[in-house]
Design an enzyme around this catalytic site. Structure first.
Site, mmCIF file in Angstrom:
data_model
loop_
_atom_site.group_PDB
_atom_site.id
_atom_site.type_symbol
_atom_site.label_atom_id
_atom_site.label_comp_id
_atom_site.label_asym_id
_atom_site.label_seq_id
_atom_site.Cartn_x
_atom_site.Cartn_y
_atom_site.Cartn_z
ATOM 1 N N LYS A 46 65.481 8.792 57.225
ATOM 2 C CA LYS A 46 64.566 9.449 58.175
ATOM 3 C C LYS A 46 65.324 10.437 59.070
ATOM 4 O O LYS A 46 66.480 10.201 59.410
ATOM 5 C CB LYS A 46 63.907 8.345 59.024
ATOM 6 C CG LYS A 46 63.072 8.822 60.195
ATOM 7 C CD LYS A 46 61.776 9.468 59.770
ATOM 8 C CE LYS A 46 61.046 10.104 60.948
ATOM 9 N NZ LYS A 46 60.169 11.217 60.533
ATOM 10 N N GLY A 47 64.673 11.521 59.454
ATOM 11 C CA GLY A 47 65.283 12.538 60.308
ATOM 12 C C GLY A 47 65.873 11.924 61.576
ATOM 13 O O GLY A 47 65.217 11.134 62.248
ATOM 14 N N LEU A 74 59.105 13.309 64.181
ATOM 15 C CA LEU A 74 60.510 12.883 64.188
ATOM 16 C C LEU A 74 60.776 11.649 65.038
ATOM 17 O O LEU A 74 61.750 11.591 65.790
ATOM 18 C CB LEU A 74 61.422 14.042 64.633
ATOM 19 C CG LEU A 74 61.477 15.259 63.716
ATOM 20 C CD1 LEU A 74 62.417 16.315 64.280
ATOM 21 C CD2 LEU A 74 61.912 14.874 62.305
ATOM 22 N N ASN A 100 69.561 13.065 57.189
ATOM 23 C CA ASN A 100 68.737 14.225 57.565
ATOM 24 C C ASN A 100 68.826 14.393 59.083
ATOM 25 O O ASN A 100 68.591 13.446 59.832
ATOM 26 C CB ASN A 100 67.294 13.922 57.115
ATOM 27 C CG ASN A 100 66.316 15.033 57.456
ATOM 28 O OD1 ASN A 100 65.954 15.220 58.609
ATOM 29 N ND2 ASN A 100 65.863 15.743 56.445
ATOM 30 N N CYS A 131 60.745 21.183 60.300
ATOM 31 C CA CYS A 131 59.726 20.218 60.730
ATOM 32 C C CYS A 131 58.603 20.925 61.461
ATOM 33 O O CYS A 131 58.835 21.567 62.487
ATOM 34 C CB CYS A 131 60.322 19.139 61.628
ATOM 35 S SG CYS A 131 59.059 17.916 62.064
ATOM 36 N N THR A 194 56.857 19.943 54.512
ATOM 37 C CA THR A 194 55.383 19.917 54.478
ATOM 38 C C THR A 194 54.776 21.273 54.856
ATOM 39 O O THR A 194 55.396 22.081 55.535
ATOM 40 C CB THR A 194 54.855 18.845 55.451
ATOM 41 O OG1 THR A 194 55.407 19.098 56.741
ATOM 42 C CG2 THR A 194 55.235 17.454 54.997
ATOM 43 N N GLY A 218 52.208 15.396 49.520
ATOM 44 C CA GLY A 218 51.507 14.712 48.435
ATOM 45 C C GLY A 218 51.113 15.683 47.327
ATOM 46 O O GLY A 218 51.467 16.873 47.371
ATOM 47 N N GLY A 244 58.019 17.592 46.977
ATOM 48 C CA GLY A 244 56.693 18.068 47.363
ATOM 49 C C GLY A 244 55.695 17.641 46.306
ATOM 50 O O GLY A 244 55.545 18.305 45.284
ATOM 51 N N THR A 267 55.786 11.065 49.556
ATOM 52 C CA THR A 267 54.518 10.431 49.929
ATOM 53 C C THR A 267 54.105 9.326 48.961
ATOM 54 O O THR A 267 53.508 8.330 49.378
ATOM 55 C CB THR A 267 53.427 11.519 50.036
ATOM 56 O OG1 THR A 267 53.826 12.435 51.068
ATOM 57 C CG2 THR A 267 52.068 10.943 50.388
HETATM 58 C C1 LIG Z 1 55.336 10.643 57.199
HETATM 59 C C2 LIG Z 1 56.324 11.729 56.847
HETATM 60 C C3 LIG Z 1 57.465 11.873 57.625
HETATM 61 C C4 LIG Z 1 58.395 12.882 57.314
HETATM 62 N N1 LIG Z 1 59.536 13.003 58.068
HETATM 63 C C5 LIG Z 1 60.468 13.937 57.740
HETATM 64 C C6 LIG Z 1 61.697 14.020 58.459
HETATM 65 O O1 LIG Z 1 61.981 13.234 59.378
HETATM 66 N N2 LIG Z 1 62.590 15.002 58.096
HETATM 67 C C7 LIG Z 1 62.329 15.873 57.054
HETATM 68 O O2 LIG Z 1 63.163 16.740 56.763
HETATM 69 N N3 LIG Z 1 61.179 15.791 56.341
HETATM 70 C C8 LIG Z 1 60.248 14.851 56.655
HETATM 71 N N4 LIG Z 1 59.099 14.754 55.914
HETATM 72 C C9 LIG Z 1 58.883 15.664 54.769
HETATM 73 C C10 LIG Z 1 59.296 15.012 53.442
HETATM 74 O O3 LIG Z 1 60.672 14.679 53.444
HETATM 75 C C11 LIG Z 1 58.987 15.947 52.226
HETATM 76 O O4 LIG Z 1 59.712 17.143 52.360
HETATM 77 C C12 LIG Z 1 57.516 16.273 52.114
HETATM 78 O O5 LIG Z 1 56.711 15.169 52.474
HETATM 79 C C13 LIG Z 1 57.125 16.750 50.710
HETATM 80 O O6 LIG Z 1 57.314 15.744 49.738
HETATM 81 P P1 LIG Z 1 56.143 14.712 49.261
HETATM 82 O O7 LIG Z 1 54.908 15.547 49.034
HETATM 83 O O8 LIG Z 1 56.654 14.056 48.036
HETATM 84 O O9 LIG Z 1 55.943 13.746 50.386
HETATM 85 C C14 LIG Z 1 58.161 13.752 56.207
HETATM 86 C C15 LIG Z 1 57.009 13.580 55.421
HETATM 87 C C16 LIG Z 1 56.096 12.573 55.721
HETATM 88 C C17 LIG Z 1 54.884 12.406 54.839
#
Ligand SMILES: Cc1cc2nc3c(=O)[nH]c(=O)nc-3n(C[C@H](O)[C@H](O)[C@H](O)COP(=O)(O)O)c2cc1C
Length: 308
Positions: A46-47, A74, A100, A131, A194, A218, A244, A267
């Site tokens: 986690k970040g 975050l 991260n 972010c 995202t 997602g 992604g 996700t």
């Molecule tokens: C609940 C949640 C928390 C996230 N927290 C972070 C984070 O702390 N740092 C970061 O770089 N990306 C964060 N992301 C982004 C994910 O690492 C990823 O880049 C993004 O969700 C796309 O991938 P996915 O569609 O497979 O989830 C977060 C995504 C979600 C859904």
């Protein structure tokens, strides 16, 4: 003959191309009951910020037809906790750890890199300049090429670890951002974070998220990710961790064919906590079935074929 799944992401050696998306896999222990963490290519935690952060006010998660919108903001216990609690736990495993990091200013990023230098068990830094859920910093660095370059070169000065720049898809020219990260000295790229979105409750007639806007992730975002990996992998020489919307091994193979050397599972962990393991097995099966001996043979093959 067994196929080789080994990849090298800018100096980070992984036994297979699959890691986890930051923020969707906690700090590791949350998923240990579901799998042997040693089977992953890497764990991306986690970040982490300099100080502990409570994150944004709830509601901060909305389901959408093909994904989720989050405005977690975050939430994390801060870098001291990462050093004293998370890393001693993760050192029990033989799996590389990608930390991260996120900050509000250039100085924050530099200080984080300095604090993490020499901490045993950390294999790479992933710099979140993307972010969408924090007011200061975050995406502001990831949408301005000059700022992105400065942050990456600032981090590089303070670390001996491979530096992975995590890019935002919320830009019109993703190639310019990737080139800026490369100019700053990045060893690899992660894409995508995202996509900025929002949802409105039509009965209450107001935004659902307390933060109003959030980041969409997602399956809905996968075509955007594939397109950006396709464009960036042809424009810069850095290895890419694609993410992604990966839900299954077919999605992961699609990203590798688009130009990703590694992939991250996000996700989908919330609905299938064993997804990453199934994806590793699926990639291996695909390579065997199609007569490839090494996963690196298919990186970018979709565009290499077109050119060839
Ligand atoms: C609940 C949640 C928390 C996230 N927290 C972070 C984070 O702390 N740092 C970061 O770089 N990306 C964060 N992301 C982004 C994910 O690492 C990823 O880049 C993004 O969700 C796309 O991938 P996915 O569609 O497979 O989830 C977060 C995504 C979600 C859904």
């Amino acid at each position: 003959m067994a196929v080789s799944l080994k990849v090298n992401i800018g100096g980070l050696e992984m036994q297979n191309p699959v890691t986890t998306c930051s923020g969707t896999f906690g700090f590791g222990p949350e998923y240990a009951p579901f799998m042997d963490l040693n089977r992953l290519g890497a764990i991306t935690v986690k970040g982490t910020t300099l100080e502990p952060r409570p994150g944004n006010a709830p509601p901060r998660l909305v389901e959408t037809p093909a994904g989720i919108l989050n405005s977690v903001g975050l939430e994390n216990p801060g870098v001291d906790s990462l050093i004293t609690t998370t890393m001693p736990y993760l050192r029990n495993f033989q799996v590389p750890v990608i930390v991260n990091i996120a900050g509000n200013s250039l100085e924050d990023y530099q200080e984080l890199a300095a604090r993490l230098e020499g901490v045993p068990g950390i294999s790479a830094l992933e710099v979140n300049i993307s972010c969408p859920n924090v007011k200061k910093g975050g995406m502001a660095f990831g949408t301005d090429p000059c700022a992105a370059q400065d942050v990456i070169s600032g981090v590089k000065k303070n670390t001996s670890l491979p530096v992975i720049a995590k890019l935002s898809p919320n830009v019109t020219d993703i190639v310019a951002m990737a080139q800026a990260a490369q100019a700053g000295g990045a060893d690899a790229l992660s894409l995508i974070n995202t996509l900025l979105g929002m949802a409105i409750d039509i009965e209450q007639r107001k935004p659902i998220l307390a933060n109003i806007m959030g980041g969409l992730s997602g399956p809905a975002v996968k075509p955007v990710a594939v397109r950006m990996i396709w464009q960036v992998s042809q424009a810069v020489s850095l290895p890419i961790i694609g993410m992604g919307g990966i839900t299954n091994w077919q999605d992961a193979v699609e990203m590798i064919l688009a130009g990703a050397t590694g992939v991250a599972v996000g996700t989908v962990n919330f609905i299938n906590p064993r997804a990453a393991i199934e994806i590793i097995q699926g990639i291996e099966g695909y390579l065997e079935q199609h007569g490839y001996q090494d996963v690196n043979e298919i990186v970018g093959l979709a565009w290499k074929r077109q050119q060839g």
